[in-house]
Enzyme design. Sequence first.
Site, PDB file in Angstrom:
ATOM      1  CE1 TYR A 111      -3.229  -2.623   0.435  1.00 12.55           C
ATOM      2  CE2 TYR A 111      -3.711  -2.387   2.292  1.00 12.55           C
ATOM      3  CZ  TYR A 111      -3.976  -3.007   1.200  1.00 12.55           C
ATOM      4  OH  TYR A 111      -5.155  -3.980   1.449  1.00 12.55           O
ATOM      5  CG  HIS A 148      -1.627  -8.833  -0.286  1.00 11.56           C
ATOM      6  ND1 HIS A 148      -1.464  -7.078  -0.543  1.00 11.56           N
ATOM      7  CD2 HIS A 148      -2.877  -8.670  -0.945  1.00 11.56           C
ATOM      8  CE1 HIS A 148      -1.675  -6.589  -0.476  1.00 11.56           C
ATOM      9  NE2 HIS A 148      -3.297  -7.048  -0.829  1.00 11.56           N
ATOM     10  N   PRO A 175     -16.360  -3.838   3.248  1.00 11.90           N
ATOM     11  CG  PRO A 175     -15.625  -3.054   5.522  1.00 11.90           C
ATOM     12  CD  PRO A 175     -14.799  -3.605   4.144  1.00 11.90           C
ATOM     13  CG  LEU A 176     -18.313   0.687   4.791  1.00 10.37           C
ATOM     14  CD1 LEU A 176     -18.070   1.673   5.410  1.00 10.37           C
ATOM     15  CD2 LEU A 176     -19.655   0.159   5.027  1.00 10.37           C
ATOM     16  N   GLY A 177     -17.982  -1.320   0.323  1.00  9.82           N
ATOM     17  CA  GLY A 177     -19.136  -1.243  -0.927  1.00  9.82           C
ATOM     18  C   GLY A 177     -17.535  -0.496  -1.592  1.00  9.82           C
ATOM     19  N   GLY A 191     -17.029   1.608  -0.660  1.00 11.33           N
ATOM     20  CA  GLY A 191     -18.107   3.716  -0.737  1.00 11.33           C
ATOM     21  C   GLY A 191     -19.501   3.139  -1.034  1.00 11.33           C
TER      22      GLY A 191
END
Length: 352
Positions: free
Chosen positions: A67, A136, A216-218, A220
């Site tokens: 990242y 990963h 978990p929030l798609g 955004g």
Amino acid sequence: MAVTTRTLGRSGIEVSALGMGCWAIGGPWSEGGRALGWGRVDDEESVRAVRRALDLGVTFFDTADTYGAGHGERVLGRALAGRRDEAVVATKWGYTFDESARQATGENASPAYLRRAVTGSLRRLGTDRIDLYQLHLGDLPVPRVEALLGTCEELVAEGLVRGYGWSTDRADRVAAFAQRGRHATAVQHSLSVLRDAPELLAVCDKYDLASVNRGPLGMGLLTGKYGAGSTLPRDDVRGSAPTWLEWFRGGRPAPEWLRRVAAVRDALTGDGRTPAQGALGWIWARSGRTVPIPGCRTVAQVEENAAALGLGPLAPDQFAEVERRLAAVRSAALRDADRPHWPMPPIPSARP
């Protein structure tokens, strides 16, 4: 009913039921000309966000060496300086990168590279141990993963790693990994109200693994921030939309996923939660092993997500209503797929 902690699989490590995903705080990086980060970020705000998360009871932080091509680990390490013992740190290895050029360069699944990677992550994070070290490379064949387990066990014995896991959506491969890895303790996989993962959750139950939930929030979509007219910039991975990123196409939210968001929004927010808090509540109601890791890069995002801990899982009737609405959307999509498609409807303009 509030939910505060989870056990990180067979490791016995206690973590907050909510984690903080640290992909975005890595800042810009790319592969060739394609963005892999979430655009420019303010490192000082990222540090404040991590520290605010700790203040609010969030103890689990998930990053990866790639990242920001190493920058994300450096920012997280700086934020945790002086507070390292309050946190459970998860990072990943397997992809190679050029830190000075902020470029992804490929992948390496060799035991020798694993040794080099853990040394680099410890240095960038400014710590003497990694609590959860995750492979990963999600599609790596099982025999190649098995070849890494001996080194993983050595790292545990040396105290450099407390437990290890695999970031993959392949339930069949996770089963083999869990059986052969003594200190294998978690699988990181996609899970949200938009995309369930029953096979992976079943494997977690069978082998006593934590279910660490990315997306978990798609990415955004479930925050309510994006609509049909939204356009993401090209320096944001969602704006360049590689093929593996299903939520966005051509820099815009994919219409089929926006329809699902619209279908469940009222059911997620009926008791006063924000859409994001409702989506996190659905995950906690789905399984007692889940640890969602929504990405955050601002204090405000951390505060909204952390407030979901006090609200807890969706109530059984709320969860059932969400499932009913999703089933109706899926049925409608199947009916549409069976209809003749000639003449083709007009193609909408790409402009907002």
